[in-house]
Design a protein around this motif. Structure first.
Motif, PDB file in Angstrom:
ATOM      1  N   GLN A 134      -0.395   5.014   0.001  1.00 21.01           N
ATOM      2  CA  GLN A 134      -1.826   4.992   0.290  1.00 21.01           C
ATOM      3  C   GLN A 134      -2.094   5.584   1.674  1.00 21.01           C
TER       4      GLN A 134
ATOM      5  N   TYR B 207       0.837  -1.201   0.000  1.00 25.88           N
ATOM      6  CA  TYR B 207       0.000   0.000   0.000  1.00 25.88           C
ATOM      7  C   TYR B 207       0.871   1.249   0.000  1.00 25.88           C
TER       8      TYR B 207
ATOM      9  N   SER C  86      -1.046   9.888  -5.112  1.00 29.35           N
ATOM     10  CA  SER C  86      -0.792   8.465  -5.320  1.00 29.35           C
ATOM     11  C   SER C  86      -1.506   7.937  -6.563  1.00 29.35           C
TER      12      SER C  86
ATOM     13  N   GLN D 257      -3.845  11.450  -1.471  1.00 26.22           N
ATOM     14  CA  GLN D 257      -4.485  10.399  -2.257  1.00 26.22           C
ATOM     15  C   GLN D 257      -4.432  10.724  -3.747  1.00 26.22           C
TER      16      GLN D 257
ATOM     17  N   TRP E 286      -8.173   1.110   0.141  1.00 24.56           N
ATOM     18  CA  TRP E 286      -7.729   1.416  -1.223  1.00 24.56           C
ATOM     19  C   TRP E 286      -8.922   1.811  -2.094  1.00 24.56           C
TER      20      TRP E 286
END
Length: 478
Positions: free
Chosen positions: A232, A229, A335, A332, A284
């Motif tokens: 994240q 992740y 990413s 976020q 996610w």
């Protein structure tokens, strides 16, 4: 008698006396009070004290702007008031007694991201610099990049990624650490949990979308995908709180004599398992949905409307503390889309507030006392710290605050209309252009000019209207 004895006595009287003070501390320019009864504080009389440059209430704390002498004043005040010294963390804890449930939730979010901001700012500047030397053609007829023509810059480009990767790809480690720190649990366990979310054993989060086989842990009766992740935010937040609450709960039931062994064991292993089986996939999905909605909204046909609304409303969000939510959304977006189109609007809003203060400096150039507040406030605002400007000047008069909101809204429309993207969260003021992706510098400078000029001109215009005249009368200025 000390230098600040008289103003300290006056302040003590007007905050309701020693019995009304739960906690008092100070920052670089302000006294921060957590009062047992906020209604006993007479803000009007406090602002009449010669040393005081303004007051406001924020995050459950009644704050009094003193200026550069605040540390010396604080020492005399606490001696006269008979209240003990305390830390800022203790002040925050005490302040929560004056907060609603929503305010406490926002405060929790702020406590998570605030310790991470210095690293995020550095990371944004590094990514911006790498973008300039590695992506922008600027040399010769073939428009070669610095990396392509110089081994030194090629090496620098590769070396700086070491830091950029540590900050952004391994961001979950910082988040889980910050949560354990905030919750008062074992910080090294938070760090370990974060590492398990980004371990090299796992398939990189960015590689999942590329297809192919995903490795898994095979328990015989079940299989768990080995997905990392990296970068994240929401999976790390969810996992961090699960670990913290598991540890806090276990401390209550496991005897102290064996707690050092069994509390970490029975907290960490279930937290890691739950993180990979349940929270990671859910987080996610949630993060992707949020970032997709925001990005799609800003890049759609009606993106200008979203930008106008956000630019206009961001400063009021700062007053409520809700602006802290944008940190998670920015990260976020980074990413998912290798940048954020939300953060540039935040930088422009800060600049607009500072420009409104500059207009007030011009309008009140003969008011020496106000200059002592407004000049430092404008400087700090242009460097990304808006509270002194907003609470010390703009909200006091209201019309400069409105002018800044309008200027911010127009600048935001220009930024979004030009597709401006930032590499990361950066310095939220004029130096913020260093975090903007290089290809968008020109349009961002145009938006920045609007954020400087429009609030300045509007503030002067509004000062001549009924709104401005009434504000001056209310404050006894004219």
């Amino acid at each position: 008698m000390g230098k600040f004895t008289e103003p300290a006595k006056e302040l003590l009287e007007h905050v309701g006396g020693s019995d009304n003070i739960s906690v008092v501390t100070h920052c670089a320019t302000r006294m921060r009070f957590v009062l047992n009864d906020n209604d006993k504080a007479d803000a009007k009389k406090i602002e009449e004290i010669s040393l005081v440059k303004g007051t406001f209430t924020n995050a459950g704390q009644f704050q009094v702007i003193i200026g550069n002498d605040v540390a010396s004043f604080y020492n005399e005040f606490t001696e006269i008031a008979g209240v003990g010294d305390t830390s800022k963390d203790e002040a925050k804890v005490a302040a929560k007694q004056n907060m609603s449930f929503i305010q406490r939730m926002i405060s929790h979010l702020a406590d998570i991201f605030t310790p991470l901001i210095p690293a995020l700012v550095v990371g944004g500047l590094i990514l911006g610099f790498r973008n300039v030397i590695g992506e922008i053609g600027m040399i010769g007829p073939d428009d070669l990049t610095l990396v392509e023509v110089s081994q030194f810059w090629a090496g620098t480009h590769a070396f700086l990624w070491l830091i950029g990767e540590a900050i952004f790809h391994f961001l979950p480690v910082g988040i889980t650490w910050a949560i354990s720190r905030k919750m008062g649990t074992t910080q090294i366990l938070g760090i370990v949990l974060g590492i398990t979310l980004v371990s090299p054993q796992l398939l990189n989060a960015y590689g999942v979308a590329g297809g192919g086989d995903i490795p898994f842990w095979d328990f015989g009766f079940a299989q768990v995908e080995m997905i990392g992740y990296q970068a994240q935010v929401i999976p790390a937040i969810l996992a961090g709180f699960v670990l913290a609450y598991l540890e806090l709960g276990l401390r209550k039931v496991i005897p102290n004599v064996i707690s050092m062994i069994f509390v970490p064991f029975f907290a960490l292993i279930p937290a890691v398992l739950v993180a990979h089986v349940v929270l990671g996939p859910i987080g996610w999905t949630m993060g992707s949905w949020i970032s997709e909605v925001v990005y799609s909204g800003l890049t759609s046909t009606f993106g200008w409307l979203f930008a106008a609304m956000f630019g206009f409303a961001y400063a009021p969000l700062v007053i409520t503390g809700l602006h802290h939510m944008t940190n998670a959304i920015d990260l976020q977006l980074m990413s998912e889309f290798d940048g954020t189109n939300l953060w540039p609007m935040i930088a422009l809003s800060n600049i607009a507030q500072g420009s409104a203060v500059v207009a007030m400096i011009f309008l009140n150039k003969k008011d020496e006392k106000e200059q002592q507040v407004s000049v430092p406030a404008a400087i700090s605002c242009y460097l990304g710290v808006t509270e002194p400007a907003m609470f010390g000047i703009n909200l006091k008069y209201m019309f400069p605050f409105l002018a800044a909101m309008i200027g911010s809204s127009i600048a935001a429309v220009i930024s979004v209309g030009g597709g401006v993207m930032a590499n990361s969260i950066g310095v939220g003021g004029i130096p913020g252009f260093l975090s903007i992706q290089f290809q968008y510098w020109i349009i961002f400078f145009i938006a920045m000019f609007v954020a400087i000029a429009v609030p300045f001109v509007l503030t002067i215009i509004l000062s001549k209207t009924k709104m401005g005249v009434n504000a001056y009368k209310r404050l006894g200025k004219k």
